[in-house]
Enzyme design. Structure first.
Site, PDB file in Angstrom:
ATOM      1  N   GLU A  70      91.525  75.643  81.601  1.00  0.00           N
ATOM      2  CA  GLU A  70      91.866  76.502  82.440  1.00  0.00           C
ATOM      3  C   GLU A  70      92.249  77.824  82.050  1.00  0.00           C
ATOM      4  O   GLU A  70      92.084  78.852  82.730  1.00  0.00           O
ATOM      5  CB  GLU A  70      93.456  75.896  82.949  1.00  0.00           C
ATOM      6  CG  GLU A  70      93.389  74.803  84.022  1.00  0.00           C
ATOM      7  CD  GLU A  70      92.820  73.448  83.339  1.00  0.00           C
ATOM      8  OE1 GLU A  70      92.643  73.459  82.391  1.00  0.00           O
ATOM      9  OE2 GLU A  70      92.619  72.687  84.182  1.00  0.00           O
ATOM     10  N   HIS A 139     101.253  65.529  87.678  1.00  0.00           N
ATOM     11  CA  HIS A 139     100.150  65.795  88.693  1.00  0.00           C
ATOM     12  C   HIS A 139     100.617  65.836  90.368  1.00  0.00           C
ATOM     13  O   HIS A 139      99.723  65.702  91.120  1.00  0.00           O
ATOM     14  CB  HIS A 139      98.758  64.646  88.733  1.00  0.00           C
ATOM     15  CG  HIS A 139      98.284  64.409  87.370  1.00  0.00           C
ATOM     16  ND1 HIS A 139      98.799  63.798  86.191  1.00  0.00           N
ATOM     17  CD2 HIS A 139      96.935  64.695  87.064  1.00  0.00           C
ATOM     18  CE1 HIS A 139      97.537  63.789  85.516  1.00  0.00           C
ATOM     19  NE2 HIS A 139      96.595  64.399  85.735  1.00  0.00           N
TER      20      HIS A 139
END
Lengths: 335, 374
Positions: A70, A139
Site C-alpha cells: 500500500e 478487516h
C-alpha cells in the site's frame, strides 16, 4: 429505469469515466486477477467484483494489479495525480490505510496547500469498510472519522446504488484527494440507477424521509438501519425524518441545521467507534448552532469502544441495529 | 338502516400504488359534510387533500397520521349517529378481509412505455377506455408526465388518455435541431398519430401549450379541442429568472426555493418532488437540453413564442385556464386573449393549477371536450 446493484452502479461509473477521460487509471491489489500469477485474467472482476471488464476494455497500462504494498502504490498514485493523471487507487480493506497513512495524510492531503496552490492531486482512493462479513478486527473497521479529521481530504460514503454511481463520477472529476468508502455489505443491494452519467455534488445531504417527531442522521449502511427503524416507529405513531449527509467532508451543515431547527430532536447513528467520531462531530455542531431549537439531548447510536469482534454473535452485537435506534428515539420523543 | 361510508386511500396518478397520510383535518367524532376536506395525503409530487364523499360523523380513524398504505386501503369510517359500534367494527373487518383476499385494486397500475421516434424514443403513459379519440397531455418546462397525477386518472375513467414525457424530459430522449418547438411537435406527432386515429383533445401546460399550438397548426383536422393551462406565447411578460434559476439550481435547497415559486401554497411540495427533479436535472445532457428550450421560451425582451394567432384561427373549442397567483407566466391582458377562447381564472392557485386545484381543472377539461361534440 433499470435496477442495478451497488456493485454494478460503481462498475458503470468506472467504465463510462475511463472511456470519457484517457487520463483515468486504476491500480490496486487483485484488480485484474493477479498480474504475477499464471491464472485467468479478470477472473473475479476485482476482489469484490467492482472492476469487472475494465482490464479487457482499457488494457493493463490503465488497469494495474499491484503487489501487496500500500505505501508504494498509494504513493505512486499520489505522484501520478501530481503529474496530470487521474488515478483511482484501491485499498482492499480500509483498515490497510494504516500501512500507507503517510502517503494519504502527509503527502496527498497536503500537496495543494504546501505547494501554494500550484499543485493539484486529483486522486481517488476507493476502500471497502464495515462489519457484517465475519472478517475480524483488521478487516472490518469504519475509519471515516480519521479521514474526515484531516484537512485536504474529501470523504464520501454512499448509502445506495444511485448515490454510489453519481458520487463516484463526481469523485473522479474532483481535483482533490477523495477517500471513497464502500460498505462491503452494500455491494449486493439493488436500486434504480440511470444508464446515463450524472454527478452528485459533495456537501449535499439527501433527505431520505420526511417526518416531524425526530430526525435520524445516518451514514453509509446505517441509512438502511435508520429506514428499518423509521418504518417500525411509524407503525407506533412516531414520524421520523432521515438525513444522509453522503459526504462527511465537506459536510452539508446547512441541511443538518435546517432539519434540526425544524424538528428539535436528533438521533445520530454511525458504525464508527464513539470517541472522536463523526456522530460526536455532528452532535457538537448541532448543539452549538441549534441550542434553542433542541427539545432533548442529541442521542448517539454507535458501535462500542472495542475492536470489531470475530465471533458472529459478538459482531452482530457490535453493529448499531434498528432496535438500538428505536430505543434512542423513544428516549427523547416523550420529553 | 345506518349509512356507513369508507374513507379510502385514493388513486392519484396511474402509477400510484400507495399514499402516506400526513394529516387528518377532522378528529374522531367530528361532523363531516360531503365535499369537505378531511384527509391530507402525500404523493410523489405534492400533498393533496381528499374530500368526504358523504356527510355524517367521522366515527373512526383506522389509519393514523404518518401511515403509508396501499391505494384502496380503509383509512377511516364516516357514518351517521345511528350506526352502532358493532356495525362499524364489522364494516372495518369486511375491509380487512377484502384487501387480504388479494383482490386487485380497480384499474391496476398502468406502466409507461417507450415508442421509437426519429433520433431516439418517446416515453408515454396510456390509460383509459379503448377509443380512436384520445386526450393528449403535454407537460411544461422541466416537468414530466407525472405533472398530470391528479388529472389523467380522472379523464381515464371515461376516455382514452395518453400523457407523454416531452423530448429531453423524463424518460424521453432529447431532440436536436435549431427550432426546438417544431422538433418537439414533430416527435410527438410521429409517436402519437399511428396509435390514435380519431380526434386528439390536447391538454397542455405552460411550455407544453406552445407544443399544443404547433400541433394544432400542423394537424388542424385532427384536433378535437385545446385546454391550455397557463400557456406561454400569449403575452410578452414572463419570469425568465424562473427558467435560469431552475437550470442553475444543483442542490436541494436552492431547487426547492425555485419550485416553491410554482405554487400559491409552497407547503404542498414534497421532498420526493424535489429529489425527483434533482435526479432528472443531474443527468448528462439535461442542462443543455433545458437551456435550448429556455432560449426558445424567452429572451431579454420577454417571451419569444406567439400562439395567439394560431389559437384564433381554430374552429374547435379552446379553453385557457390560469391561476390568479401565477408568478411564472402572469395572467394575460384582455387584449392578448383570443376572442374564441373560454377563459377560466382559478383563485388562490399558482402556475400549477392542475395540481393545486385539480377538481376545477378536470371539470374544465371535461367541459371543453364535451363542447367538441362528435
Amino acid at each position: 429505469m433499470a435496477k442495478k446493484s451497488f456493485r454494478q452502479a460503481l462498475n458503470d461509473a468506472l467504465h463510462s469515466e475511463m472511456a470519457r477521460d484517457p487520463r483515468v487509471i486504476m491500480m490496486g491489489e487483485d484488480l485484474t486477477g493477479g498480474a504475477g500469477a499464471n491464472g485467468v485474467k479478470d477472473a473475479w472482476g476485482g476482489p469484490f467484483g467492482v472492476t469487472r471488464g475494465l482490464l479487457g476494455a482499457f488494457g493493463p497500462d490503465r488497469v494495474r494489479d499491484t503487489p501487496i504494498s500500500e505505501a508504494a502504490f498509494i504513493g505512486a498514485a499520489a505522484g501520478a495525480a501530481l503529474t496530470g493523471l487521474r488515478p483511482i487507487a484501491e485499498i482492499m480493506f480500509v483498515d490497510f490505510a494504516g500501512v500507507c497513512l503517510d502517503q494519504i495524510m502527509n503527502q496527498a492531503a497536503k500537496f495543494r496547500y504546501m505547494f501554494g496552490g500550484r499543485a493539484k492531486t486529483p486522486l481517488v482512493i476507493r476502500a471497502t469498510y464495515g462489519a457484517g462479513s465475519r472478517s475480524g478486527s483488521q478487516h472490518t473497521q469504519a475509519l471515516h472519522a480519521i479521514f474526515t479529521h484531516i484537512p485536504g481530504l474529501k470523504v464520501v460514503i454512499p448509502s445506495n446504488p444511485y448515490d454510489a454511481k453519481g458520487l463516484l463520477l463526481q469523485a473522479i472529476r474532483d481535483d482533490d484527494p477523495v477517500i471513497f468508502l464502500e460498505h462491503k455489505m452494500l455491494y449486493d443491494t439493488v436500486g434504480e440507477v440511470p444508464d446515463a452519467s450524472y454527478t452528485i455534488p459533495f456537501g449535499e445531504a439527501r433527505v431520505v424521509r420526511d417526518g416531524k417527531d425526530v430526525v435520524i442522521i445516518a451514514v453509509g449502511r446505517m441509512v438502511s438501519v435508520a429506514e428499518d427503524a423509521a418504518r417500525s416507529l411509524a407503525a407506533e405513531g412516531i414520524s421520523a425524518s432521515i438525513v444522509d449527509p453522503r459526504t462527511t467532508s465537506p459536510l452539508d451543515e446547512d441541511t443538518l441545521v435546517e432539519v434540526t431547527e425544524k424538528i428539535g430532536r436528533v438521533v445520530i447513528v454511525d458504525e464508527g467507534n464513539p470517541r472522536c467520531g463523526v456522530a460526536a462531530d455532528i452532535s457538537a455542531l448541532l448543539a452549538d448552532q441549534c441550542f434553542d431549537a433542541l427539545k432533548a439531548p442529541i442521542k448517539l447510536v454507535t458501535a462500542p469502544h472495542t475492536p470489531v469482534p470475530y465471533a458472529p454473535n459478538l459482531e452482530d452485537a457490535y453493529v448499531p441495529t434498528p432496535d438500538a435506534v428505536i430505543k434512542a428515539v423513544k428516549s427523547i420523543v416523550k420529553r | 338502516m345506518s349509512l356507513i361510508e369508507a374513507v379510502t386511500i385514493p388513486k392519484w396518478g396511474m402509477t400510484m400504488t400507495e399514499g402516506k397520510i400526513t394529516q387528518w383535518m377532522i378528529g374522531e367524532g367530528g361532523s363531516v359534510t360531503r365535499g369537505q376536506e378531511i384527509l391530507e395525503i402525500e404523493t410523489t409530487k405534492v400533498t393533496n387533500v381528499l374530500e368526504a364523499a358523504a356527510s355524517g360523523t367521522l366515527r373512526q380513524i383506522v389509519l393514523a397520521e404518518g401511515t403509508t398504505a396501499p391505494v384502496g386501503a380503509l383509512a377511516g369510517v364516516i357514518a351517521d349517529e345511528s350506526a352502532t359500534q358493532a356495525e362499524i367494527d364489522a364494516f372495518i373487518q369486511s375491509y380487512a378481509d377484502r384487501i387480504g383476499s388479494g383482490e386487485e385494486g380497480e384499474g391496476g397500475a398502468s406502466l409507461p412505455r417507450k415508442v421509437s421516434v426519429a433520433g431516439g424514443s418517446l416515453n408515454l403513459l396510456e390509460a383509459g377506455e379503448p377509443s380512436d379519440d384520445i386526450v393528449l397531455f403535454l407537460h411544461g418546462f422541466g416537468g414530466d408526465l407525472t405533472t398530470w397525477l391528479f388529472n389523467q386518472p380522472v379523464l381515464a375513467e371515461t376516455m382514452r388518455t395518453i400523457a407523454v414525457d416531452l423530448p429531453g424530459h423524463g424518460d424521453s430522449s432529447p431532440v436536436v435541431g435549431s427550432n426546438v418547438v417544431d422538433e418537439i411537435a414533430i416527435a410527438i406527432e410521429e409517436a402519437v398519430t399511428p396509435i390514435a386515429s380519431g380526434k386528439i383533445h390536447l391538454v397542455a401546460h405552460s411550455f407544453g401549450g406552445a407544443i399544443a399550438a404547433a400541433l394544432a397548426a400542423r394537424l388542424p383536422s385532427r384536433i378535437g379541442s385545446l385546454t391550455l393551462i397557463a400557456p406561454i406565447g400569449l403575452s410578452k411578460e414572463m419570469s425568465r429568472d424562473f427558467l435560469t434559476d431552475f437550470i442553475a439550481a444543483e442542490r436541494r435547497r436552492p431547487l426547492q426555493a425555485v419550485l416553491e415559486r410554482l405554487f400559491a401554497d409552497p407547503s404542498k411540495i414534497t421532498n420526493d418532488m424535489v429529489e425527483g427533479t434533482l435526479r432528472f436535472k443531474r443527468l448528462e445532457g439535461v442542462a443543455e437540453a433545458l437551456s435550448a428550450i429556455a432560449d426558445a421560451i424567452a429572451g431579454d425582451t420577454g417571451q419569444k413564442q406567439s400562439i395567439g394567432a394560431t389559437l384564433s384561427a381554430l374552429s374547435c373549442p379552446v379553453t385557457l385556464i390560469w391561476g390568479d397567483q401565477d408568478q411564472i407566466v402572469p395572467v394575460p391582458q384582455q387584449g392578448e386573449i383570443p376572442a374564441n377562447a373560454t377563459f377560466v381564472t382559478i383563485p388562490q392557485a399558482g402556475h400549477m393549477p392542475q395540481m393545486e386545484a385539480a377538481a376545477i381543472v378536470n371539470n374544465a377539461i371535461i367541459k371543453t371536450i364535451a363542447q367538441a361534440g362528435t
